[in-house]
Scaffold this motif. Structure first.
Motif, PDB file in Angstrom:
ATOM      1  N   SER A  17     -57.671  24.665 -72.547  1.00 43.88           N
ATOM      2  CA  SER A  17     -57.887  25.886 -71.777  1.00 43.88           C
ATOM      3  C   SER A  17     -56.791  26.921 -71.972  1.00 43.88           C
ATOM      4  CB  SER A  17     -57.991  25.547 -70.279  1.00 43.88           C
ATOM      5  OG  SER A  17     -56.805  24.907 -69.833  1.00 43.88           O
ATOM      6  N   LEU A  18     -55.694  26.577 -72.648  1.00 40.32           N
ATOM      7  CA  LEU A  18     -54.589  27.519 -72.808  1.00 40.32           C
ATOM      8  C   LEU A  18     -54.981  28.676 -73.722  1.00 40.32           C
ATOM      9  CD1 LEU A  18     -51.380  25.324 -73.218  1.00 40.32           C
ATOM     10  CD2 LEU A  18     -51.992  26.754 -71.273  1.00 40.32           C
ATOM     11  N   PRO A  77     -53.266  18.422 -83.710  1.00 40.94           N
ATOM     12  CA  PRO A  77     -53.193  18.759 -82.284  1.00 40.94           C
ATOM     13  C   PRO A  77     -53.298  17.509 -81.412  1.00 40.94           C
ATOM     14  CG  PRO A  77     -55.366  19.292 -83.138  1.00 40.94           C
ATOM     15  CD  PRO A  77     -54.549  18.835 -84.317  1.00 40.94           C
ATOM     16  N   ASP A  78     -52.150  17.010 -80.979  1.00 41.30           N
ATOM     17  CA  ASP A  78     -52.113  15.759 -80.224  1.00 41.30           C
ATOM     18  C   ASP A  78     -50.953  15.813 -79.243  1.00 41.30           C
ATOM     19  OD1 ASP A  78     -52.964  12.866 -79.886  1.00 41.30           O
ATOM     20  OD2 ASP A  78     -50.865  12.587 -80.440  1.00 41.30           O
ATOM     21  N   GLY A  79     -51.111  15.142 -78.096  1.00 41.78           N
ATOM     22  CA  GLY A  79     -50.082  15.144 -77.072  1.00 41.78           C
ATOM     23  C   GLY A  79     -48.774  14.520 -77.504  1.00 41.78           C
ATOM     24  N   PHE A 149     -50.625  20.007 -60.762  1.00 41.07           N
ATOM     25  CA  PHE A 149     -51.934  20.671 -60.689  1.00 41.07           C
ATOM     26  C   PHE A 149     -52.558  20.883 -62.067  1.00 41.07           C
ATOM     27  CE2 PHE A 149     -50.232  21.928 -56.540  1.00 41.07           C
ATOM     28  CZ  PHE A 149     -51.325  21.635 -55.728  1.00 41.07           C
ATOM     29  N   GLY A 150     -51.830  20.557 -63.138  1.00 38.57           N
ATOM     30  CA  GLY A 150     -52.403  20.658 -64.476  1.00 38.57           C
ATOM     31  C   GLY A 150     -51.859  21.802 -65.289  1.00 38.57           C
ATOM     32  N   VAL A 151     -52.142  21.768 -66.596  1.00 34.41           N
ATOM     33  CA  VAL A 151     -51.556  22.726 -67.526  1.00 34.41           C
ATOM     34  C   VAL A 151     -52.114  24.141 -67.332  1.00 34.41           C
ATOM     35  CG1 VAL A 151     -53.222  22.387 -69.402  1.00 34.41           C
ATOM     36  CG2 VAL A 151     -50.862  22.997 -69.940  1.00 34.41           C
ATOM     37  N   LEU A 216     -48.529  20.239 -76.351  1.00 29.56           N
ATOM     38  CA  LEU A 216     -49.672  20.839 -75.657  1.00 29.56           C
ATOM     39  C   LEU A 216     -50.664  21.465 -76.632  1.00 29.56           C
ATOM     40  CD1 LEU A 216     -47.671  22.657 -72.817  1.00 29.56           C
ATOM     41  CD2 LEU A 216     -48.729  20.398 -72.725  1.00 29.56           C
ATOM     42  N   ALA A 217     -50.521  21.179 -77.929  1.00 28.36           N
ATOM     43  CA  ALA A 217     -51.383  21.814 -78.936  1.00 28.36           C
ATOM     44  C   ALA A 217     -52.859  21.577 -78.642  1.00 28.36           C
ATOM     45  CB  ALA A 217     -51.030  21.296 -80.334  1.00 28.36           C
ATOM     46  N   ALA A 218     -53.199  20.358 -78.225  1.00 29.51           N
ATOM     47  CA  ALA A 218     -54.604  20.055 -77.945  1.00 29.51           C
ATOM     48  C   ALA A 218     -55.121  20.774 -76.711  1.00 29.51           C
ATOM     49  CB  ALA A 218     -54.786  18.542 -77.776  1.00 29.51           C
ATOM     50  N   ASP A 219     -54.214  21.323 -75.899  1.00 22.70           N
ATOM     51  CA  ASP A 219     -54.625  22.031 -74.693  1.00 22.70           C
ATOM     52  C   ASP A 219     -54.951  23.501 -74.962  1.00 22.70           C
ATOM     53  OD1 ASP A 219     -54.302  20.160 -72.254  1.00 22.70           O
ATOM     54  OD2 ASP A 219     -52.473  19.813 -73.395  1.00 22.70           O
TER      55      ASP A 219
END
Length: 428
Positions: A17-18, A77-79, A149-151, A216-219
């Motif tokens: 969602s970023l 893209p991985d955490g 609360f999340g990214v 956070l690439a996957a975000d």
């Protein structure tokens, strides 16, 4: 000619969602952050006006370094971030080492960042060391709650913080510049030219962060497109602001730039007039909040990935997918940060050794990360040439870090011992 390894397919992840601007703000907060409120003074103390050469060198290093990690983040893209890249390049042991170096550097560096802000708050409201420690503790709680609360929430918070801090830093520089004097550049290198290397080792703290957002690439909504764009904008913003604040501090404050605990407050006092320590304290808190928010987000995601990959206990993996909240990993980071702050309070340790211990870990992460990039990125491309340049520069920083590399060596031993015991428990 040997070809670079092809990207390894990672488990399917939900869409992130970023946005580009939220990602840029996370980068700016992670890299700019606390360095700009305290490091100009520490660097000037170490090398005098010649510290500006260290600032310039690290700004130039940021270009290939940031480009390297952006290319890796878009490709993988991985955490796990740098740990994932190193695993693809060199295997699980090296990945565990780099993952531990980053994950456990954040709890060591977070209290130091909070204490930098606390010095400004104490300067504005009094209370001495007690105010410093209370400020650091409050900031730890705030970033833990925001990331709980999340990214998406932490990304929106970061965007607002980035706009505020950029506005404030530009105000400090532009209003103080009329007080600049070229005579403050003399003597240029009062501690000798080798002191520039010592200043650069300190300033690694200021430029650590180009690797943090890769976790956070996957975000990101579209990592392959959005991550490089966010990186490019952040490099330009951070480079200009760092050089502007450092140069203004030296030209305006002169020798006092190396003795002030709150150089940003001094610039604002000269530029705006009157007592502005409350404004400077507010700026310091916002800057530190942005840095800690970005690092907690990245470290929490990394801890979940390390749990998934077996480099940390598997129960940390919960909440590790994009769009989820890795609350268990976040709780570990928060708890360790609190313990580190308590230990700092009991031992009455100043910020400089803690800065160098933390940057020793980050230089280790950079070394292994850029080495992985050289192996993974396609030959002949611009990203790989950036990786080669970054690796050479980081190797020089590794030498300058000196005996503070003992800390990442201790972490390395811990990571390898954990893997050995885990494999023994599994009967492998």
């Amino acid at each position: 000619m040997t070809r670079a390894p092809a990207p390894v397919d990672l488990p399917a992840r939900p869409a992130g969602s970023l946005t580009v601007w939220q990602g840029t703000a996370l980068y700016v907060g992670a890299v700019l952050g606390t360095g700009v409120i305290a490091l100009p003074a520490l660097a000037t103390r170490a090398a005098g006006p010649a510290s500006l050469l260290a600032w310039l060198g690290l700004v130039l290093l940021s270009v290939p370094l940031a480009a390297t990690f952006a290319a890796l983040g878009a490709r993988y893209p991985d955490g796990g971030g740098v740990s994932t890249y190193v695993r693809h390049a060199f295997g699980t042991r090296a990945a565990a080492v780099v993952g531990w170096c980053f994950y456990f550097a954040v709890p060591a560096g977070a209290p130091t960042a909070g204490m930098f802000a606390g010095a400004y708050v104490a300067g504005a409201f009094g209370g001495g060391r007690r105010t410093v420690l209370v400020t650091a503790a409050v900031l730890l709680v705030l970033v833990a709650v925001a990331n709980g609360f999340g990214v998406t929430v932490s990304g929106r918070l970061q965007l607002a913080l980035a706009v505020l801090l950029v506005t404030l830093l530009l105000t400090a520089v532009l209003t103080a510049l009329p007080h600049a004097r070229l005579r403050n550049l003399h003597p240029f290198a009062p501690h000798g030219w080798p002191a520039i290397g010592s200043a650069a080792a300190l300033l690694v703290w200021s430029f650590a962060g180009w690797e943090a957002i890769t976790h956070l690439a996957a975000d990101f909504r579209r990592p392959a497109r959005d991550l490089p764009r966010a990186t490019a904008v952040a490099v330009a913003v951070v480079g200009v602001l760092y050089l502007a604040v450092a140069a203004t501090s030296v030209l305006v404050l002169g020798q006092a730039a190396g003795t002030s605990d709150a150089p940003l407050a001094e610039l604002l006092a000269l530029g705006i007039g009157g007592t502005v320590h409350v404004l400077a304290a507010t700026a310091a808190v916002l800057l530190t909040l942005g840095t800690m928010n970005a690092y907690f987000a990245g470290a929490a995601r990394l801890g979940a990935a390390l749990g998934r990959d077996g480099a940390l206990p598997a129960w940390l993996d919960r909440g590790g997918s994009a769009g989820e909240v890795p609350r268990r990993s976040l709780a570990v980071v928060t708890g360790l940060s609190g313990l580190a702050l308590a230990a700092t309070a009991v031992a009455d340790v100043g910020p400089q050794p803690l800065v160098l211990l933390t940057t020793g870990s980050f230089v280790t992460v950079y070394t292994l990360g850029t080495a992985a990039a050289v192996r993974l990125l396609p030959r002949g491309g611009l990203p790989r040439r950036c990786a080669l340049l970054a690796l050479a520069a980081v190797a020089a920083l590794l030498v300058m870090t000196g005996w503070y590399l003992l800390w990442p060596l201790v972490i390395t031993a811990g990571a390898l011992c954990y893997l050995r015991r885990r494999r023994a428990a599994l009967g492998r």
